[in-house]
Write a protein that holds these residues in place. Structure first.
Motif, short mmCIF file in Angstrom:
data_model
loop_
_atom_site.label_atom_id
_atom_site.label_comp_id
_atom_site.label_asym_id
_atom_site.label_seq_id
_atom_site.Cartn_x
_atom_site.Cartn_y
_atom_site.Cartn_z
N PHE A 50 -6.39 18.81 7.61
CA PHE A 50 -5.42 18.06 8.38
C PHE A 50 -4.83 16.90 7.57
O PHE A 50 -3.61 16.74 7.52
CB PHE A 50 -6.05 17.52 9.66
CG PHE A 50 -5.09 16.74 10.53
CD1 PHE A 50 -4.16 17.39 11.31
CD2 PHE A 50 -5.12 15.35 10.54
CE1 PHE A 50 -3.26 16.68 12.09
CE2 PHE A 50 -4.23 14.64 11.32
CZ PHE A 50 -3.29 15.30 12.10
N VAL A 51 -5.68 16.10 6.93
CA VAL A 51 -5.16 14.93 6.19
C VAL A 51 -4.35 15.36 4.99
O VAL A 51 -3.42 14.65 4.57
CB VAL A 51 -6.31 13.97 5.78
CG1 VAL A 51 -7.00 13.40 7.01
CG2 VAL A 51 -7.31 14.66 4.87
N ALA A 52 -4.66 16.53 4.41
CA ALA A 52 -3.86 17.01 3.29
C ALA A 52 -2.46 17.40 3.76
O ALA A 52 -1.46 17.16 3.06
CB ALA A 52 -4.55 18.21 2.64
N LYS A 53 -2.36 17.98 4.96
CA LYS A 53 -1.04 18.32 5.51
C LYS A 53 -0.26 17.05 5.84
O LYS A 53 0.96 16.98 5.62
CB LYS A 53 -1.20 19.18 6.75
CG LYS A 53 -1.66 20.60 6.46
CD LYS A 53 -1.77 21.41 7.74
CE LYS A 53 -2.20 22.85 7.46
NZ LYS A 53 -2.33 23.64 8.69
N ILE A 54 -0.96 16.05 6.38
CA ILE A 54 -0.31 14.77 6.67
C ILE A 54 0.22 14.14 5.39
O ILE A 54 1.36 13.67 5.33
CB ILE A 54 -1.30 13.81 7.37
CG1 ILE A 54 -1.49 14.19 8.84
CG2 ILE A 54 -0.83 12.37 7.26
CD1 ILE A 54 -0.33 13.83 9.73
N PRO A 135 -4.08 1.11 3.47
CA PRO A 135 -3.15 0.15 4.09
C PRO A 135 -2.34 0.74 5.24
O PRO A 135 -1.73 -0.02 6.00
CB PRO A 135 -2.24 -0.26 2.92
CG PRO A 135 -2.32 0.88 1.96
CD PRO A 135 -3.69 1.45 2.09
N ILE A 136 -2.32 2.07 5.40
CA ILE A 136 -1.57 2.68 6.49
C ILE A 136 -2.40 2.68 7.77
O ILE A 136 -1.93 2.30 8.84
CB ILE A 136 -1.14 4.11 6.12
CG1 ILE A 136 -0.27 4.09 4.85
CG2 ILE A 136 -0.38 4.75 7.27
CD1 ILE A 136 0.97 3.24 4.96
N TYR A 343 1.36 6.73 -2.61
CA TYR A 343 1.95 7.60 -1.60
C TYR A 343 1.12 7.45 -0.32
O TYR A 343 -0.12 7.45 -0.38
CB TYR A 343 1.91 9.05 -2.05
CG TYR A 343 2.84 9.38 -3.20
CD1 TYR A 343 4.16 9.78 -2.97
CD2 TYR A 343 2.39 9.30 -4.51
CE1 TYR A 343 5.00 10.08 -4.03
CE2 TYR A 343 3.23 9.61 -5.57
CZ TYR A 343 4.53 10.00 -5.32
OH TYR A 343 5.37 10.31 -6.37
N GLU A 344 1.79 7.33 0.80
CA GLU A 344 1.07 7.12 2.06
C GLU A 344 0.16 8.31 2.36
O GLU A 344 0.51 9.46 2.11
CB GLU A 344 2.07 6.93 3.20
CG GLU A 344 2.89 5.65 3.07
CD GLU A 344 3.84 5.47 4.24
OE1 GLU A 344 3.89 6.38 5.10
OE2 GLU A 344 4.54 4.45 4.28
N GLY A 345 -1.02 8.02 2.91
CA GLY A 345 -1.98 9.05 3.27
C GLY A 345 -2.83 8.61 4.45
O GLY A 345 -2.80 7.45 4.86
N PHE A 346 -3.59 9.56 5.00
CA PHE A 346 -4.40 9.28 6.18
C PHE A 346 -5.88 9.55 5.91
O PHE A 346 -6.64 9.84 6.82
CB PHE A 346 -3.91 10.10 7.37
CG PHE A 346 -4.38 9.59 8.71
CD1 PHE A 346 -3.97 8.35 9.18
CD2 PHE A 346 -5.21 10.34 9.51
CE1 PHE A 346 -4.40 7.87 10.40
CE2 PHE A 346 -5.65 9.89 10.74
CZ PHE A 346 -5.24 8.64 11.18
#
Length: 349
Positions: A50-54, A135-136, A343-346
């Motif tokens: 999931f986080v890789a797709k995000i 930071p996100i 790059y933004e990530g989750f």
């Protein structure tokens, strides 16, 4: 209008795959709210799939540059600052830190991977820590500093990276032990167990590594360097795998070395499709180069007058075009300590 309230109609339960597709379009704040509802959603929205797709979706928003600036005078480390800007236009954004800075504090950015920062810091100038920070999502995890009080504070380095195809990360620490028989050792922090490994001795060739590094497919790469009275030997690459905890010595391509006065000088970009801090004066963004030009000027007519000019520009390899991203002038001797791509990530920390 009728005073009779409408009847409540329950929607049919949606399949998980449809829910996940909906969540892929949500912002970080919404995803965090869903995660904290129960254990099922916390696990489901934290998987690598999931986080890789995000991350792949959010990557289209573009890359942000974080420049860590500071005065050359080490006694003024508490005054260091960060400039956050777009890698395409140079537009600046507010930058924050995940800890409190005091007049005795300091910080360094160890690295950035999958949208997560690893920083080493001290709030009061004595006890130091490391922190993994997204930071996100505004999540952070504080890590004990393995070298505090047991290592030579002038001979150490860190590296930060995620294991391939997982949501777990590693922090590598290489340092020179204090004692009658000092030796270079390494220890590894694994986020899956939340602890440091026992220190192990490094191979003899793991010496004089430049603190700048890159990570590619779960492997850390450094380049050696020599100075002072050290024997000038051809530089080489040292790699380390956190999965196997093994080092490897790799030859440096002849095209990357220039001989100047019998000294070997590193003169090419080291980062090729990797993450992490790169050698100044350049860092890679996609297939383009972010060039950093730094100039220090001392005015002879005015006692103690010194100025620093820093210019950052992006070189587009496809068409040879250059655009200016940042042009700043400072009074005094200021240096750009490091530049990092973000790059933004989750990913969780």
């Amino acid at each position: 209008m009728s005073d009779v309230p409408p009847s409540r109609i329950l929607l049919p339960e949606l399949p998980d795959d449809i829910l996940f597709n909906i969540f892929l379009h949500c912002d970080a704040r919404t995803l965090i709210r869903v995660q904290v509802t129960n254990h099922f959603w916390m696990e489901s929205l934290s998987t690598h799939e999931f986080v890789a797709k995000i991350e792949k979706r959010w990557r289209k928003r573009g890359c942000t540059l974080f420049g860590h600036f500071g005065h050359s005078d080490e006694s003024r480390r508490s005054a260091d600052w960060i400039i956050k800007m777009s890698s395409h236009t140079g537009q600046r954004f507010p930058a924050t830190l995940p800890f409190l800075m005091t007049q005795q504090g300091w910080f360094d950015i160890v690295g950035v991977d999958n949208g997560v920062f690893c920083m080493r810091y001290s709030c009061v100038g004595a006890m130091s820590h490391l922190v993994a920070w997204n930071p996100i999502s505004h999540r952070r995890f504080v890590i004990t500093d393995p070298i505090h009080g047991i290592a030579d504070e002038t001979s150490f380095l860190f590296a930060f990276l995620y294991y391939p195809e997982t949501v777990n990360y590693a922090v590598v620490s290489i340092y020179l032990e204090i004692g009658d028989n000092p030796q270079t050792v390494f220890t590894l922090f694994d986020s899956s167990v939340r602890s440091w490994s026992l220190p192990l001795q490094c191979p003899p060739y793991v010496r004089l590594l430049d603190p700048a590094y890159v990570t590619v497919n779960g492997i850390v790469y450094w380049v050696t360097w020599s100075h002072g009275n050290e024997t000038h030997i051809p530089p080489y690459i040292v790699s380390f795998s956190p999965l196997t905890t093994e080092f490897q010595q790799l030859p440096l391509p002849n095209e990357a070395i220039t001989v100047v006065s019998d000294e070997f000088v590193w003169n090419k970009l080291f980062e090729v499709g990797g993450n992490g801090p790169s050698f100044i004066p350049a860092v890679m963004v996609e297939n383009d180069v972010i060039q950093v030009l730094e100039r220090h000027v001392q005015v002879n007519d005015v006692e103690g007058a010194e100025f620093t000019h820093i210019h950052m520009r992006r070189f587009y390899s496809a068409n040879g075009r250059r655009i200016s991203l940042l042009w700043v002038n400072y009074e005094g001797d200021v240096k750009l300590r490091s530049v990092h791509t973000f790059y933004e990530g989750f990913y969780l920390v």
